[in-house]
Design an enzyme around this catalytic site. Structure first.
Site, PDB file in Angstrom:
ATOM      1  N   LYS A   9       0.818  -1.216   0.000  1.00  0.00           N
ATOM      2  CA  LYS A   9       0.000   0.000   0.000  1.00  0.00           C
ATOM      3  C   LYS A   9       0.861   1.279   0.000  1.00  0.00           C
ATOM      4  O   LYS A   9       2.069   1.221   0.264  1.00  0.00           O
ATOM      5  CB  LYS A   9      -0.944  -0.041   1.207  1.00  0.00           C
ATOM      6  N   TYR A  49     -12.767  -1.687  -2.799  1.00  0.00           N
ATOM      7  CA  TYR A  49     -13.224  -1.726  -1.405  1.00  0.00           C
ATOM      8  C   TYR A  49     -14.734  -1.528  -1.282  1.00  0.00           C
ATOM      9  O   TYR A  49     -15.221  -1.092  -0.233  1.00  0.00           O
ATOM     10  CB  TYR A  49     -12.465  -0.679  -0.580  1.00  0.00           C
ATOM     11  N   ASN A 112      -1.955   0.375   6.790  1.00  0.00           N
ATOM     12  CA  ASN A 112      -1.398  -0.853   7.363  1.00  0.00           C
ATOM     13  C   ASN A 112      -0.553  -1.647   6.366  1.00  0.00           C
ATOM     14  O   ASN A 112      -0.424  -2.861   6.459  1.00  0.00           O
ATOM     15  CB  ASN A 112      -2.507  -1.702   7.996  1.00  0.00           C
ATOM     16  N   HIS A 115      -2.189  -5.396   1.638  1.00  0.00           N
ATOM     17  CA  HIS A 115      -3.488  -6.052   1.457  1.00  0.00           C
ATOM     18  C   HIS A 115      -3.228  -7.491   1.044  1.00  0.00           C
ATOM     19  O   HIS A 115      -2.278  -7.773   0.316  1.00  0.00           O
ATOM     20  CB  HIS A 115      -4.290  -5.363   0.338  1.00  0.00           C
ATOM     21  N   GLU A 126      -9.751 -10.478  -7.649  1.00  0.00           N
ATOM     22  CA  GLU A 126      -8.772  -9.385  -7.500  1.00  0.00           C
ATOM     23  C   GLU A 126      -7.615  -9.535  -8.481  1.00  0.00           C
ATOM     24  O   GLU A 126      -7.150  -8.554  -9.062  1.00  0.00           O
ATOM     25  CB  GLU A 126      -8.274  -9.340  -6.041  1.00  0.00           C
TER      26      GLU A 126
HETATM   27  P1  GDP Z   1      -7.951  -6.537   5.858  1.00  0.00           P
HETATM   28  O1  GDP Z   1      -8.589  -7.669   5.084  1.00  0.00           O
HETATM   29  O2  GDP Z   1      -7.111  -7.001   7.022  1.00  0.00           O
HETATM   30  O3  GDP Z   1      -7.185  -5.574   4.971  1.00  0.00           O
HETATM   31  O4  GDP Z   1      -9.124  -5.692   6.555  1.00  0.00           O
HETATM   32  P2  GDP Z   1     -10.583  -5.216   6.074  1.00  0.00           P
HETATM   33  O5  GDP Z   1     -11.018  -5.920   4.815  1.00  0.00           O
HETATM   34  O6  GDP Z   1     -11.464  -5.297   7.268  1.00  0.00           O
HETATM   35  O7  GDP Z   1     -10.373  -3.665   5.754  1.00  0.00           O
HETATM   36  C1  GDP Z   1      -9.833  -3.223   4.537  1.00  0.00           C
HETATM   37  C2  GDP Z   1      -8.906  -2.064   4.821  1.00  0.00           C
HETATM   38  O8  GDP Z   1      -9.665  -0.960   5.315  1.00  0.00           O
HETATM   39  C3  GDP Z   1      -7.857  -2.319   5.912  1.00  0.00           C
HETATM   40  O9  GDP Z   1      -6.729  -3.049   5.470  1.00  0.00           O
HETATM   41  C4  GDP Z   1      -7.511  -0.900   6.329  1.00  0.00           C
HETATM   42  O10 GDP Z   1      -6.631  -0.274   5.377  1.00  0.00           O
HETATM   43  C5  GDP Z   1      -8.886  -0.228   6.264  1.00  0.00           C
HETATM   44  N1  GDP Z   1      -9.585  -0.281   7.566  1.00  0.00           N
HETATM   45  C6  GDP Z   1     -10.135  -1.376   8.164  1.00  0.00           C
HETATM   46  N2  GDP Z   1     -10.708  -1.067   9.337  1.00  0.00           N
HETATM   47  C7  GDP Z   1     -10.527   0.276   9.482  1.00  0.00           C
HETATM   48  C8  GDP Z   1     -10.917   1.228  10.495  1.00  0.00           C
HETATM   49  O11 GDP Z   1     -11.543   0.878  11.502  1.00  0.00           O
HETATM   50  N3  GDP Z   1     -10.562   2.535  10.282  1.00  0.00           N
HETATM   51  C9  GDP Z   1      -9.873   2.939   9.182  1.00  0.00           C
HETATM   52  N4  GDP Z   1      -9.570   4.240   9.053  1.00  0.00           N
HETATM   53  N5  GDP Z   1      -9.497   2.078   8.210  1.00  0.00           N
HETATM   54  C10 GDP Z   1      -9.812   0.769   8.357  1.00  0.00           C
END
Ligand code: GDP
Length: 137
Positions: A9, A49, A112, A115, A126
């Site tokens: 990222k 997303y 973070n 992905h 994807e």
């Molecule tokens: P992943 O599969 O571990 O990447 O997590 P998710 O699919 O739940 O979320 C997708 C992405 O959205 C994450 O990798 C973060 O970059 C972002 N994200 C997830 N939860 C949060 C949150 O609570 N706050 C914010 N600002 N970003 C989030």
């Protein structure tokens, strides 16, 4: 053998961490089949997303994902989807295990660093979003 899709990222690309992260990936069982650097468009980030579009952080996430170049990659190995998720660590770096990419490099729950697909079905979707079959070698 299974394939998964990975994004390094913008926060990690900005900090010159592509090589560091790929060293962790290659030190595991995973092979990098394809890798390219590009800018996600706003539209691409919104589609990618889409599942989070009702979440309060959606606009901020799209802005962050388009804030700089990303490195999109296809990884292959046994149980690649689950194995890469394990190497990545928890979404929130504060909860990520020692030694994981996110524990070492993530800046926040949003920025973070990486992905990884969460299922084989999503990996296929994807991968085909960014790569053609002839690019996977
Ligand atoms: P992943 O599969 O571990 O990447 O997590 P998710 O699919 O739940 O979320 C997708 C992405 O959205 C994450 O990798 C973060 O970059 C972002 N994200 C997830 N939860 C949060 C949150 O609570 N706050 C914010 N600002 N970003 C989030």
């Amino acid at each position: 053998m299974q394939k998964t899709f990975s994004i390094i990222k913008p926060d990690a690309v900005k900090r010159n961490l592509i090589g560091h992260i790929n060293q962790i990936i290659e030190s595991s069982e995973l092979k990098i089949l394809a890798s390219k650097k590009l800018y996600l468009t706003k539209k691409q980030a919104e589609i990618f997303y889409e599942v989070h579009k009702e979440r309060p952080f959606f606009d901020s996430l799209v802005e962050y994902m388009t804030s700089g170049p990303v490195q999109v990659q296809v990884l292959e190995g046994n149980n690649a989807v689950a194995n890469y998720r394990k190497i990545m660590g928890a979404t929130n770096p504060a909860e990520a295990e020692e030694g994981t990419i996110r524990k070492q490099y993530a800046e926040s729950i949003e920025a973070n660093s990486v992905h990884g697909s969460d299922s084989e079905e999503n990996a296929k979707i994807e991968i085909s979003f960014f790569f053609s079959g002839s690019e996977l070698v």
